[in-house]
Design an enzyme around this catalytic site. Sequence first.
Site, PDB file in Angstrom:
ATOM      1  N   CYS A 116      80.565  49.278 106.453  1.00  0.00           N
ATOM      2  CA  CYS A 116      80.221  47.932 106.019  1.00  0.00           C
ATOM      3  C   CYS A 116      81.556  47.224 105.888  1.00  0.00           C
ATOM      4  O   CYS A 116      82.315  47.501 104.964  1.00  0.00           O
ATOM      5  CB  CYS A 116      79.480  47.911 104.687  1.00  0.00           C
ATOM      6  SG  CYS A 116      79.261  46.222 104.089  1.00  0.00           S
ATOM      7  N   CYS A 119      81.608  44.785 102.503  1.00  0.00           N
ATOM      8  CA  CYS A 119      81.660  45.365 101.152  1.00  0.00           C
ATOM      9  C   CYS A 119      81.366  46.860 101.240  1.00  0.00           C
ATOM     10  O   CYS A 119      82.200  47.621 101.692  1.00  0.00           O
ATOM     11  CB  CYS A 119      80.721  44.639 100.208  1.00  0.00           C
ATOM     12  SG  CYS A 119      79.119  44.217 100.900  1.00  0.00           S
ATOM     13  N   SER A 120      80.180  47.269 100.825  1.00  0.00           N
ATOM     14  CA  SER A 120      79.914  48.704 100.839  1.00  0.00           C
ATOM     15  C   SER A 120      78.439  48.997 101.069  1.00  0.00           C
ATOM     16  O   SER A 120      77.900  49.951 100.529  1.00  0.00           O
ATOM     17  CB  SER A 120      80.368  49.319  99.520  1.00  0.00           C
ATOM     18  OG  SER A 120      79.699  48.672  98.457  1.00  0.00           O
ATOM     19  N   CYS A 121      77.751  48.167 101.859  1.00  0.00           N
ATOM     20  CA  CYS A 121      76.331  48.394 102.153  1.00  0.00           C
ATOM     21  C   CYS A 121      76.163  49.784 102.759  1.00  0.00           C
ATOM     22  O   CYS A 121      76.936  50.182 103.635  1.00  0.00           O
ATOM     23  CB  CYS A 121      75.806  47.332 103.110  1.00  0.00           C
ATOM     24  SG  CYS A 121      75.951  45.673 102.431  1.00  0.00           S
TER      25      CYS A 121
HETATM   26 FE    FE Z   1      78.241  45.749 102.114  1.00  0.00          FE
END
Ligand code: FE
Length: 215
Positions: A116, A119-121
Site C-alpha cells: 500500500c 499508507c498500510s491497507c
Molecule cells: Fe493504505
Amino acid sequence: MTIPRDTKRVIALQEELHSHLPSDPALRVKALESLLVEKGLLSSATVDRWIEVFRDEVGPKNGARIVARAWTNPIFKQRLMINAIEAIAGMGFPRLEANNLVVVENTPRRHNIVVCTLCSCYPWAVLGIPPTWYKSFEYRARVVRDPRGVLKEFGLELDDDVEVRVWDSTAETRYMVLPERPPRTEGFSEEELAAIVSRDAMVGVAKVITPERRS
Ligand code: FE
C-alpha cells in the site's frame, strides 16, 4: 534529484523517532476511544476483544486455509479468482471488512507482490495484523521502484524471465497473493498444506517452500 547524504540521515533519524512515538491518527483514535467509553457507547472490553480477534483468531492462518483449498479444489480456486469475497464467504471467517478482496495468482512466469504505497491497507480479515515492515516508508517506496531488489533482500531471487507485478492496495481494494504450490506436496492434505503457507508468501515477498520432511 540526488538527496545529499546528510538529508538522508535526517530523514532516517526522523523516521526512527516517529517509530517510537504514537502517530497522530493513533492519538486521535485513543482520544475517540476514551470519549466513547466515557459516554458509555463503547466498553473497553469490546475494544480489547476486537484487538484479540485480530491478533489471535484472524491471523494469517485464514489466508493459509484459503490458499490450501485453492490448491486442492479447482472449482473453489476458479470461484476465488472471480470473486474472492463470495468464494470465502462460506469458510467461517468473521466478516470484518466491507471492502473488496482480490486474489492474484503466482505462476512460474509471473510473481505478484502487494503493497500500500499510500499508507498500510492490508487484507486484515485473511492475513491479520500487517507486519511492521509492510507499513514502513522504506518498503512502500522501494517495492514500486525496485521490486526485484526488495525481493532479493527478503531472500527471494527471481529469474529474469519472471514478470513481477506490484499491486497497490487501497481502502476499497485489498490484495492477497495465491502462491504457487511447492513441488513434492502431492499427498498433502488441505490441513497439511495450510500449515506450510506463510504470511509473507501471501504478501508476495516469499515463496512457499516444500518442508524437508513430513511429520
Ligand atoms: Fe493504505
